[in-house]
Structures are given as C-alpha cells and as structure tokens.
Design a protein around this motif. Sequence first.
Motif, mmCIF file in Angstrom:
data_model
loop_
_atom_site.group_PDB
_atom_site.id
_atom_site.type_symbol
_atom_site.label_atom_id
_atom_site.label_comp_id
_atom_site.label_asym_id
_atom_site.label_seq_id
_atom_site.Cartn_x
_atom_site.Cartn_y
_atom_site.Cartn_z
ATOM 1 N N SER A 94 0.850 -1.191 0.000
ATOM 2 C CA SER A 94 0.000 0.000 0.000
ATOM 3 C C SER A 94 0.883 1.238 0.000
ATOM 4 C CB SER A 94 -0.919 0.010 1.230
ATOM 5 O OG SER A 94 -0.151 0.029 2.427
ATOM 6 N N ALA A 95 0.317 2.382 -0.383
ATOM 7 C CA ALA A 95 1.120 3.604 -0.523
ATOM 8 C C ALA A 95 1.733 4.055 0.799
ATOM 9 C CB ALA A 95 0.262 4.723 -1.111
ATOM 10 N N ASP A 96 1.092 3.735 1.929
ATOM 11 C CA ASP A 96 1.661 4.135 3.221
ATOM 12 C C ASP A 96 2.675 3.124 3.748
ATOM 13 O OD1 ASP A 96 0.082 2.022 4.087
ATOM 14 O OD2 ASP A 96 -1.324 3.262 5.231
ATOM 15 N N GLY A 97 2.861 2.005 3.054
ATOM 16 C CA GLY A 97 3.847 1.015 3.449
ATOM 17 C C GLY A 97 3.459 0.149 4.617
ATOM 18 N N ASN A 98 2.210 0.225 5.045
ATOM 19 C CA ASN A 98 1.789 -0.526 6.225
ATOM 20 C C ASN A 98 1.170 -1.881 5.908
ATOM 21 O OD1 ASN A 98 2.575 1.501 8.048
ATOM 22 N ND2 ASN A 98 0.627 2.576 7.814
ATOM 23 N N THR A 99 0.628 -2.044 4.703
ATOM 24 C CA THR A 99 -0.151 -3.229 4.372
ATOM 25 C C THR A 99 0.298 -3.801 3.034
ATOM 26 O OG1 THR A 99 -2.027 -2.185 5.500
ATOM 27 C CG2 THR A 99 -2.510 -4.142 4.203
ATOM 28 N N ILE A 100 0.204 -5.104 2.912
ATOM 29 C CA ILE A 100 0.603 -5.797 1.700
ATOM 30 C C ILE A 100 -0.571 -6.607 1.169
ATOM 31 C CG2 ILE A 100 2.072 -7.661 0.804
ATOM 32 C CD1 ILE A 100 4.230 -6.696 2.719
ATOM 33 N N ALA A 101 -0.839 -6.493 -0.120
ATOM 34 C CA ALA A 101 -1.816 -7.330 -0.806
ATOM 35 C C ALA A 101 -1.063 -8.375 -1.619
ATOM 36 C CB ALA A 101 -2.713 -6.487 -1.709
ATOM 37 N N PHE A 102 -1.721 -9.514 -1.872
ATOM 38 C CA PHE A 102 -1.059 -10.587 -2.603
ATOM 39 C C PHE A 102 -2.103 -11.577 -3.104
ATOM 40 C CE2 PHE A 102 -1.127 -11.298 1.950
ATOM 41 C CZ PHE A 102 -1.697 -12.557 2.082
ATOM 42 N N ASN A 103 -1.711 -12.424 -4.049
ATOM 43 C CA ASN A 103 -2.572 -13.518 -4.487
ATOM 44 C C ASN A 103 -2.368 -14.725 -3.585
ATOM 45 O OD1 ASN A 103 -2.840 -12.849 -7.981
ATOM 46 N ND2 ASN A 103 -4.525 -13.361 -6.627
ATOM 47 N N ILE A 104 -3.468 -15.451 -3.309
ATOM 48 C CA ILE A 104 -3.414 -16.616 -2.440
ATOM 49 C C ILE A 104 -4.382 -17.668 -2.965
ATOM 50 C CG2 ILE A 104 -5.091 -15.578 -0.850
ATOM 51 C CD1 ILE A 104 -3.601 -17.048 1.436
ATOM 52 N N PHE A 105 -3.962 -18.932 -2.929
ATOM 53 C CA PHE A 105 -4.763 -20.058 -3.413
ATOM 54 C C PHE A 105 -5.504 -20.643 -2.220
ATOM 55 C CE2 PHE A 105 -4.919 -24.291 -5.731
ATOM 56 C CZ PHE A 105 -5.683 -23.815 -6.785
ATOM 57 N N ASN A 106 -6.853 -20.606 -2.237
ATOM 58 C CA ASN A 106 -7.589 -21.010 -1.047
ATOM 59 C C ASN A 106 -7.936 -22.501 -1.065
ATOM 60 O OD1 ASN A 106 -9.858 -21.343 -2.680
ATOM 61 N ND2 ASN A 106 -10.967 -19.592 -1.847
ATOM 62 N N LYS A 107 -8.629 -22.955 -0.048
ATOM 63 C CA LYS A 107 -8.930 -24.376 0.112
ATOM 64 C C LYS A 107 -9.932 -24.878 -0.913
ATOM 65 C CE LYS A 107 -7.949 -24.397 5.080
ATOM 66 N NZ LYS A 107 -8.489 -24.614 6.448
ATOM 67 N N GLN A 108 -10.630 -23.981 -1.566
ATOM 68 C CA GLN A 108 -11.573 -24.350 -2.619
ATOM 69 C C GLN A 108 -10.913 -24.319 -3.999
ATOM 70 O OE1 GLN A 108 -12.534 -21.995 -0.071
ATOM 71 N NE2 GLN A 108 -13.257 -23.864 0.950
ATOM 72 N N ASN A 109 -9.570 -24.236 -4.013
ATOM 73 C CA ASN A 109 -8.787 -24.212 -5.256
ATOM 74 C C ASN A 109 -9.133 -23.010 -6.132
ATOM 75 O OD1 ASN A 109 -7.447 -26.639 -4.603
ATOM 76 N ND2 ASN A 109 -9.154 -27.836 -5.416
ATOM 77 N N LEU A 110 -9.306 -21.884 -5.484
ATOM 78 C CA LEU A 110 -9.568 -20.627 -6.176
ATOM 79 C C LEU A 110 -8.499 -19.610 -5.798
ATOM 80 C CD1 LEU A 110 -13.420 -20.326 -5.509
ATOM 81 C CD2 LEU A 110 -12.348 -20.897 -7.703
#
Length: 309
Positions: free
Chosen positions: A121-137
């Motif tokens: 994030s622009a303030d450097g506090n939070t990170i977004a990312f891709n994640i593979f969940n238990k439903q294979n999505l």
Amino acid sequence: MKFNIQLAFILIAGTVLTGCSNQQSATGDSKAVLDTVSLSSKNYALAYQDGEKIVATSIDTMKQISFGGATDPAISPDGNKLAYTLSDSAGHRSIWIADMENKSQGQLVVNNNNYYQAVWSADGNTIAFNIFNKQNLWKIGIIKADNSGYVMLDSASKINVYAPTWKNEREIIGQDLTNLYTFDLSGKVTDTKPIAGLIGKDLTIASSNRFFYTKDGKKLVFNAGNNDVLDGLTGPSEAVYVLDLASKKVVRLSPKGINVPYVFVTADDRIFYSGAEKPFTNPKIYITDLDGNNKIVVDKGTNPTGALK
C-alpha cells in the motif's frame, strides 16, 4: 521443514561482514541470499528481477543490493524494505520481507502454502497478494507488514481473482479476466466493471495483467495483449496502455516493437515496465509517464517495482 536463509553481507569497498538468520516455515526448504550491499545510505528506488536474483537499486543504479533465490520483488514505498516470494522444491510459495536497514528477514504467515507476489500500500503498512484457497480458487489476501490483520478478500464467492493492486489506501482492485473488481479492506466488492467495456475487444487480458488507478482516480494504466505481429516473438505481443475513464479513450504508452509482459505504477504515477525488442532475449526496464515519455533505466531486468520519490 524449514527455510534455511543465509545472509552474507559484502561491502563493495572490499570489507566482508557475514551473518546468518534461520527462519521457520511449514512449506519446505528454500534459500534467499543477500549477497551485496552498498556503503551509502540504504534507501532504494527500484527493485527488479535479474535472472535468478532480485536487485534493489538507486534510480541511477550507483548503489545496489541483491538477493539470490527469490522472485517477485516488491520494494516498499519508502525504499527501505523488500517483499519477495520464496519457492520450495515441492512448489510451495510464500512471501517474505527483508528490512534492508537492519538486514533482517521474516515470513508473512497466513497459514497457507501458496501465496505470492506482494504489492505494498502507498503508506507502506499493508501488503496485498494472491493466495490459493482451500476451494482451489485464487483470491486476494491482505496483511499488515507486522503480520497482523490478515484478511482474505471475497473469500465466499466462487470466482478467481487475480493480479491485485491498490486503488488507494482503502481499496484494492483485481480482475477475473472478465471483470475488474474493487474491494474495500473488509473484503466487500464495492464496484464491478466489465473489462471489455473499459478497454475494447481488440485488447486481451491474461491472469497476470494488472490494472493501476492513477493518483487522481481518473485513469487506469495496464498492460494487455494486442494484434501486433512481431517477427521472432513466440506468443502474443503485449504493451502498456492508459485509459481515460471519462472519455473512454485508450492510449498506448510503450513504443511499438517492444513486448511488455509486466507493468508497475507507483502511487505518484511513475510507470515502470519490462519489455524486450527483437530478438526478444534481452528484456530491459523502462520508465514512462502518462504522456508516454519513455526512458530505459536498466539494461537487463524484468518485473520492476518502484518506491516513491
């Protein structure tokens, strides 16, 4: 099972300091090696992939630090931290953060063995990312840089969501090849836009293509496949474009003849991308603005991300 991470710090002037840090992970064995650090202040402007290593550098490339065995570089907005992906021999992926001032590394822990490609994030506090969940999505995860506040966005739906970026510090966008979604930080979908209605039918989107809102929220910068025929290129050609949301006008920013599989836009609207010309074997890193003023900044590299000025 463990990630065994060794850090070797080598000062460019020739003095060698060594140390190591072992971090625990349930996902497998891997290694990221920090092999060089400059003598000057550790405030970096750009991070990119160079073969099997990540390089963080000043914008003039006069000072550099590099990590072996890591991918998906993501430099923090202040230029002091680097998030990256580690993969093990079983194909598991996880995100780690290196503090380039105190030379520490630590894993983002979200109780999953397949999450990757961090975006700050622009303030450097939070990170977004891709994640593979238990439903294979594929979903979008967010977490604080201090490992608190993990949330999986849109966790209950049956759609895949790819390529997260930050619209602003309160909203995240991602796409499912058909629609562009906006999420708030609780995971609620607040806006849905058909991609074809935004960019037209002549451009094509893959799961890796990312959209970035400009700082004023009035434009979208993205890379997409096109109809260019580039002699010697295997597969479709891609380029960087900007869409004016009010006029619906799409303008190409990267020059013709360059295939651009990766783009990154900072929160202050500087556009970094990696692209290659014929024979398409030596990708370079470019910077451009919203008017398409392109400049090469690195002669060999891919997957750039930039810090704020």
